[in-house]
Design a protein around this motif. Structure first.
Motif, PDB file in Angstrom:
ATOM      1  N   PHE A  22       0.815  -1.211   0.000  1.00  0.00           N
ATOM      2  CA  PHE A  22       0.000   0.000   0.000  1.00  0.00           C
ATOM      3  C   PHE A  22       0.852   1.265   0.000  1.00  0.00           C
ATOM      4  O   PHE A  22       0.492   2.260  -0.609  1.00  0.00           O
ATOM      5  CB  PHE A  22      -0.944  -0.005   1.201  1.00  0.00           C
ATOM      6  CG  PHE A  22      -2.021  -1.051   1.116  1.00  0.00           C
ATOM      7  CD1 PHE A  22      -2.650  -1.330  -0.086  1.00  0.00           C
ATOM      8  CD2 PHE A  22      -2.410  -1.764   2.243  1.00  0.00           C
ATOM      9  CE1 PHE A  22      -3.635  -2.289  -0.177  1.00  0.00           C
ATOM     10  CE2 PHE A  22      -3.405  -2.732   2.170  1.00  0.00           C
ATOM     11  CZ  PHE A  22      -4.011  -3.001   0.948  1.00  0.00           C
ATOM     12  N   SER A  23       1.994   1.224   0.691  1.00  0.00           N
ATOM     13  CA  SER A  23       2.852   2.419   0.726  1.00  0.00           C
ATOM     14  C   SER A  23       3.516   2.663  -0.628  1.00  0.00           C
ATOM     15  O   SER A  23       3.825   3.806  -0.982  1.00  0.00           O
ATOM     16  CB  SER A  23       3.919   2.278   1.816  1.00  0.00           C
ATOM     17  OG  SER A  23       4.744   1.152   1.581  1.00  0.00           O
ATOM     18  N   SER A  26       0.699   4.429  -2.750  1.00  0.00           N
ATOM     19  CA  SER A  26       0.020   5.618  -2.226  1.00  0.00           C
ATOM     20  C   SER A  26       0.992   6.448  -1.397  1.00  0.00           C
ATOM     21  O   SER A  26       1.563   5.956  -0.418  1.00  0.00           O
ATOM     22  CB  SER A  26      -1.180   5.211  -1.369  1.00  0.00           C
ATOM     23  OG  SER A  26      -1.744   6.339  -0.729  1.00  0.00           O
ATOM     24  N   PHE A  29      -0.229   6.895   2.345  1.00  0.00           N
ATOM     25  CA  PHE A  29      -0.382   5.784   3.274  1.00  0.00           C
ATOM     26  C   PHE A  29       0.508   5.893   4.506  1.00  0.00           C
ATOM     27  O   PHE A  29       0.066   5.633   5.633  1.00  0.00           O
ATOM     28  CB  PHE A  29      -0.105   4.459   2.556  1.00  0.00           C
ATOM     29  CG  PHE A  29      -0.371   3.248   3.410  1.00  0.00           C
ATOM     30  CD1 PHE A  29      -1.664   2.768   3.569  1.00  0.00           C
ATOM     31  CD2 PHE A  29       0.663   2.607   4.061  1.00  0.00           C
ATOM     32  CE1 PHE A  29      -1.919   1.666   4.366  1.00  0.00           C
ATOM     33  CE2 PHE A  29       0.417   1.507   4.858  1.00  0.00           C
ATOM     34  CZ  PHE A  29      -0.875   1.029   5.009  1.00  0.00           C
ATOM     35  N   ASN A  34      -2.386   9.178   8.729  1.00  0.00           N
ATOM     36  CA  ASN A  34      -2.979   7.904   8.313  1.00  0.00           C
ATOM     37  C   ASN A  34      -2.541   6.772   9.239  1.00  0.00           C
ATOM     38  O   ASN A  34      -3.341   5.888   9.574  1.00  0.00           O
ATOM     39  CB  ASN A  34      -2.577   7.586   6.873  1.00  0.00           C
ATOM     40  CG  ASN A  34      -3.392   6.447   6.288  1.00  0.00           C
ATOM     41  OD1 ASN A  34      -4.619   6.446   6.339  1.00  0.00           O
ATOM     42  ND2 ASN A  34      -2.703   5.450   5.752  1.00  0.00           N
ATOM     43  N   GLY A 281      -6.164   0.252   3.237  1.00  0.00           N
ATOM     44  CA  GLY A 281      -5.658   0.160   1.868  1.00  0.00           C
ATOM     45  C   GLY A 281      -6.777  -0.013   0.857  1.00  0.00           C
ATOM     46  O   GLY A 281      -6.758   0.584  -0.221  1.00  0.00           O
ATOM     47  N   LYS A 284      -8.321   3.259   0.300  1.00  0.00           N
ATOM     48  CA  LYS A 284      -7.486   4.132  -0.532  1.00  0.00           C
ATOM     49  C   LYS A 284      -7.584   3.758  -2.010  1.00  0.00           C
ATOM     50  O   LYS A 284      -7.512   4.605  -2.897  1.00  0.00           O
ATOM     51  CB  LYS A 284      -6.026   4.055  -0.076  1.00  0.00           C
ATOM     52  CG  LYS A 284      -5.785   4.564   1.330  1.00  0.00           C
ATOM     53  CD  LYS A 284      -6.130   6.039   1.454  1.00  0.00           C
ATOM     54  CE  LYS A 284      -5.848   6.570   2.843  1.00  0.00           C
ATOM     55  NZ  LYS A 284      -6.640   5.930   3.909  1.00  0.00           N
TER      56      LYS A 284
END
Length: 331
Positions: A22-23, A26, A29, A34, A281, A284
């Protein structure tokens, strides 16, 4: 290395894989705001998960946590709206309702020898129905009840950027882990889950141990309800719907065996963070909400299948080591 420790590292690896995924997609994230929200969202699941961990370690299951959370919230809402009792008494009443719900689950399971699945599936419906019965109504229509007294909403706040619910989560997690690993009650929980008959023969009061586990769940549910309703500053009859799935998923992902005898609170903390990161996630990525339960369900299936395979490998490895030792001794 102990089997539980290895399983815990596997859970951590799963969490890190999600974080990296996820990082990498995004920029938002890994921002502090967050990360704080991830810990906040994991906290209520984790607090309730502590109690559910105890139940699952004994070989049981708890399906009524979401409905019990709503019932606790609605009882507090009625006290808030229709009485002049001080806030601390309202909170005490909420705790008592949670304890009573947990006790009732334990009572019908141990007294009438009901399977935990059937008993808690039934009380899931009973507690939700009771919530609707006592729900706040205006002109016969169920409405949400605002609860904006600062002495109550303070529980939904934060200090130094860290939410109180997150602080409570980690404090309760430490206490829960100590009880599991350092007390006779914790040892009894593992003994009941590993072999109930052997536990009875060794003098352990298995019904009392299982009852206590369900009462602890009730307490954790009440604490979770207090923090949830204070943050939302209101409560509704549908509060906590589906919560039991996320809680059980967190406990299972954390390494707690559904057939009992294995797991701990540290694993549940990791599992709660895993579920929170997954929800965050998915949000997002703006995935259709209809697909979210499918994704979670697939993950749980994979984890359970992996656990079955992993346990079989560990048992085979243990047998091989034992056979090797016997051969060395014989030679």
């Amino acid at each position: 290395m102990k089997q539980n420790t290895i399983r815990r590292f596997i859970s951590l690896a799963m969490l890190f894989v999600l974080v990296i995924l996820f990082s990498a997609t995004s920029d938002y994230f890994l921002q502090a705001k967050n990360i704080i929200s991830i810990f906040r969202d994991a906290s209520v699941i984790g607090i309730i998960g502590i109690g559910v961990t105890y139940v699952i370690i004994t070989g049981g299951i708890e399906l009524s946590t979401g409905s019990a959370l709503a019932l606790v919230g609605m009882v507090m809402a009625n006290i808030y709206r229709y009485t002049t009792l001080p806030i601390w008494l309202m909170l005490a009443a909420g705790i008592l309702v949670g304890l009573a719900a947990g006790w009732f689950n334990g009572f019908i399971i141990t007294r009438f020898s009901l399977p935990e699945f059937i008993a808690t599936l039934s009380t899931l419906s009973i507690y939700r129905a009771l919530t609707y019965v006592i729900a706040i109504k205006e002109n016969g229509i169920i409405t949400s009840q605002p609860m904006k007294d600062y002495r109550f909403t303070v529980f939904g706040g934060s200090v130094g950027g860290i939410y109180y619910v997150t602080i409570a989560f980690f404090v309760l997690a430490v206490i829960g882990q100590v009880i599991l690993k350092k007390t006779r009650f914790g040892t009894n929980l593992y003994a009941v889950g590993s072999n109930k008959k052997a536990a009875e023969l060794s003098g352990i009061h298995t019904d009392r141990t299982r009852m206590a586990a369900f009462v602890i769940v009730g307490f954790c549910v009440a604490v979770g309800s207090i923090f949830t309703t204070s943050r939302l500053q209101s409560t509704t009859a549908v509060l906590g719907t589906g919560l039991e799935f996320n809680v059980i998923a967190a406990v299972v992902v954390g390494g707690c065996a559904l057939d009992g005898g294995r797991g701990d609170v540290i694993g549940t903390v990791i599992g709660a963070l895993f579920m929170s990161v997954l929800d965050n996630g998915i949000y997002k990525y703006q995935i259709n909400t209809a697909y979210q339960p499918i994704i979670k369900g697939v993950i749980i299936i994979l984890v359970v299948v992996f656990d079955a395979w992993y346990n079989k490998r560990m048992e085979q490895a243990s047998k091989n080591r034992k056979r090797l030792c016997e051969e060395v001794t014989a030679s």
